[in-house]
Design a protein around this motif. Structure first.
Motif, PDB file in Angstrom:
ATOM      1  N   GLU A   1       0.825  -1.218   0.000  1.00 46.73           N
ATOM      2  CA  GLU A   1       0.000   0.000   0.000  1.00 46.73           C
ATOM      3  C   GLU A   1       0.859   1.269   0.000  1.00 46.73           C
ATOM      4  O   GLU A   1       0.502   2.271  -0.584  1.00 46.73           O
ATOM      5  N   GLN A   2       2.018   1.193   0.647  1.00 45.03           N
ATOM      6  CA  GLN A   2       2.900   2.363   0.716  1.00 45.03           C
ATOM      7  C   GLN A   2       3.989   2.334  -0.358  1.00 45.03           C
ATOM      8  O   GLN A   2       4.970   3.083  -0.280  1.00 45.03           O
ATOM      9  N   GLY A   3       3.876   1.414  -1.312  1.00 44.40           N
ATOM     10  CA  GLY A   3       4.819   1.388  -2.442  1.00 44.40           C
ATOM     11  C   GLY A   3       6.139   0.702  -2.144  1.00 44.40           C
ATOM     12  O   GLY A   3       7.117   0.915  -2.871  1.00 44.40           O
ATOM     13  N   TYR A   4       6.183  -0.124  -1.112  1.00 41.16           N
ATOM     14  CA  TYR A   4       7.431  -0.845  -0.813  1.00 41.16           C
ATOM     15  C   TYR A   4       7.407  -2.232  -1.451  1.00 41.16           C
ATOM     16  O   TYR A   4       6.375  -2.897  -1.455  1.00 41.16           O
ATOM     17  N   ASP A   5       8.542  -2.666  -1.973  1.00 39.18           N
ATOM     18  CA  ASP A   5       8.700  -4.042  -2.448  1.00 39.18           C
ATOM     19  C   ASP A   5       9.345  -4.846  -1.325  1.00 39.18           C
ATOM     20  O   ASP A   5      10.505  -4.588  -0.979  1.00 39.18           O
ATOM     21  N   PRO A   6       8.615  -5.807  -0.738  1.00 36.77           N
ATOM     22  CA  PRO A   6       9.250  -6.626   0.311  1.00 36.77           C
ATOM     23  C   PRO A   6      10.015  -7.804  -0.286  1.00 36.77           C
ATOM     24  O   PRO A   6       9.549  -8.413  -1.238  1.00 36.77           O
ATOM     25  N   ILE A   7      11.165  -8.093   0.256  1.00 33.48           N
ATOM     26  CA  ILE A   7      11.878  -9.311  -0.133  1.00 33.48           C
ATOM     27  C   ILE A   7      11.999 -10.204   1.104  1.00 33.48           C
ATOM     28  O   ILE A   7      12.105  -9.710   2.220  1.00 33.48           O
ATOM     29  N   MET A   8      11.929 -11.503   0.874  1.00 35.62           N
ATOM     30  CA  MET A   8      11.921 -12.449   1.998  1.00 35.62           C
ATOM     31  C   MET A   8      13.261 -13.158   2.123  1.00 35.62           C
ATOM     32  O   MET A   8      13.851 -13.555   1.121  1.00 35.62           O
ATOM     33  N   MET A   9      13.699 -13.333   3.357  1.00 33.37           N
ATOM     34  CA  MET A   9      14.927 -14.097   3.601  1.00 33.37           C
ATOM     35  C   MET A   9      14.673 -15.007   4.803  1.00 33.37           C
ATOM     36  O   MET A   9      13.721 -14.792   5.545  1.00 33.37           O
ATOM     37  N   GLU A  10      15.560 -15.983   5.011  1.00 39.93           N
ATOM     38  CA  GLU A  10      15.372 -16.936   6.109  1.00 39.93           C
ATOM     39  C   GLU A  10      16.647 -17.023   6.947  1.00 39.93           C
ATOM     40  O   GLU A  10      17.747 -17.062   6.390  1.00 39.93           O
ATOM     41  N   SER A  11      16.486 -17.050   8.282  1.00 41.71           N
ATOM     42  CA  SER A  11      17.693 -17.104   9.138  1.00 41.71           C
ATOM     43  C   SER A  11      17.977 -18.511   9.672  1.00 41.71           C
ATOM     44  O   SER A  11      19.101 -18.784  10.118  1.00 41.71           O
TER      45      SER A  11
END
Ligand SMILES: O=P(O)(O)OC[C@H]1O[C@H](O[C@H]2O[C@H](CO)[C@@H](O)[C@H](O)[C@H]2O)[C@H](O)[C@@H](O)[C@@H]1O
Length: 315
Positions: free
Chosen positions: A90-100
């Motif tokens: 909604e705020q124009g951010y592209d989320p990227i996912m990572m795993e720890s």
């Protein structure tokens, strides 16, 4: 510079496969330092600028945030992530996912890469070993989930309240032989705090505690159920829904139908498969949404880091 080269061109010029270039772009393992340097050098030499999504991965031009989960198969973390994503989009951010994978070293590695890529902010699912030193200088652009740390924003669960509410409900239903299946105390929240809350309730109400603390896996619920179900047991609290699903399979196989199960989670899978389990909802969905809002506020300079605690609600 106009971007004319493709990943295929970079692969050819570097003498590697397309998948290796992709791994380098995504900072994945499985590429030697030497190869990584060679591919990066070729990209730099040709001013290579990958596609929009890959650019997002590199934090080069878009508004990008990273979400570092502990496990991609965690039901509880997925519920939190599900409400973060729309808030970011909604705020124009592209989320990227990572795993720890619960590795502090991996967190350090991921954060260093995200810093190099100039990412806007990070949501990090914390765990034992994620100290202030590990978090470094991310104070203003990081939100920690499920843990708190001095000087950092965090969204935490009420572990003590969740177990106390379950114990209280079972006690009110007349149960006096309530066992507990949980997680080792090295895990401070799901492990130590939930077990401590169980012990404290037993002490206050003069109940005899019967507990085993095997871990987070469903199979451990299945394998350890027999250790906590004695002939007197009328109820069993599991520290997580996942453990309760393992126990359910054991109860089914053993044809035991006189033990009331209770657990922390209230996940859709548990509710669908076993509506008879009494669950407490720690508020994963609310936590995800609040964390995203908090991070966006910090990035845009409209919010200061602070701790948010989500209340647990008995289902
Ligand atoms: O089986 P799950 O659906 O994955 O739920 C188990 C617990 O997962 C979460 O705790 C674990 O991960 C936390 C980071 O998200 C970490 O801080 C904690 O030490 C781990 O135990 C969640 O916070 C718990 O509520 C779930 O019960």
């Amino acid at each position: 510079m106009e971007n004319r080269l493709t990943i295929k061109d970079i692969a050819r010029l570097s003498g590697v496969g397309k998948s290796t270039v992709s791994r380098v772009l995504n900072n994945e393992s499985g590429v030697s330092d030497r190869t990584r340097e060679r591919v990066e050098a070729v990209m730099a030499q040709h001013g290579f600028s990958p596609s929009r999504s890959a650019r997002a991965m590199r934090g080069q031009s878009d508004k990008v945030v990273a979400i570092i989960v502990t496990r991609l198969d965690s039901l509880s973390e997925n519920l939190a992530v599900q409400t973060m994503l729309p808030a970011f989009y909604e705020q124009g951010y592209d989320p990227i996912m990572m795993e720890s994978q619960f590795s502090p070293e991996k967190v350090v590695e991921h954060l260093a890469m995200l810093k190099r890529r100039n990412i806007d902010g990070v949501i990090l699912f914390g765990f034992t070993g994620v100290t202030e030193a590990v978090l470094g200088d991310w104070h203003s652009t990081l939100v920690l989930m499920a843990r708190d740390a001095n000087g950092f924003a965090s969204v935490c669960y009420d572990d003590t309240g969740a177990i106390t509410q379950l114990m209280q409900r079972l006690f009110e239903l007349g149960h006096r032989h309530i066992s507990f299946l949980g997680v080792p105390p090295a895990d401070v929240t799901t492990g130590q705090r939930r077990h401590d809350a169980y012990q404290a309730f037993c002490k206050r109400h003069k109940l005899t505690p019967v507990a085993a603390l095997p871990g987070l896996a469903m199979k451990q619920g299945y394998d350890f159920a027999s250790q906590v179900i004695t002939p007197e047991t009328t109820a069993l609290i599991c520290a997580t829904d996942t453990l309760a699903l393992g126990v359910s399979k054991y109860l089914q196989e053993q044809r035991i139908d006189n033990v009331q199960l209770a657990s922390v989670g209230n996940t859709p899978l548990t509710k669908f498969l076993h509506p008879e389990i009494i669950t407490v909802d720690p508020g994963y969905a609310e936590a995800g949404h609040r964390a995203a809002e908090q991070l966006i506020a910090q990035i845009s300079g409209k919010g200061e880091p602070h701790q948010i605690v989500i209340p647990a609600i008995l289902s």
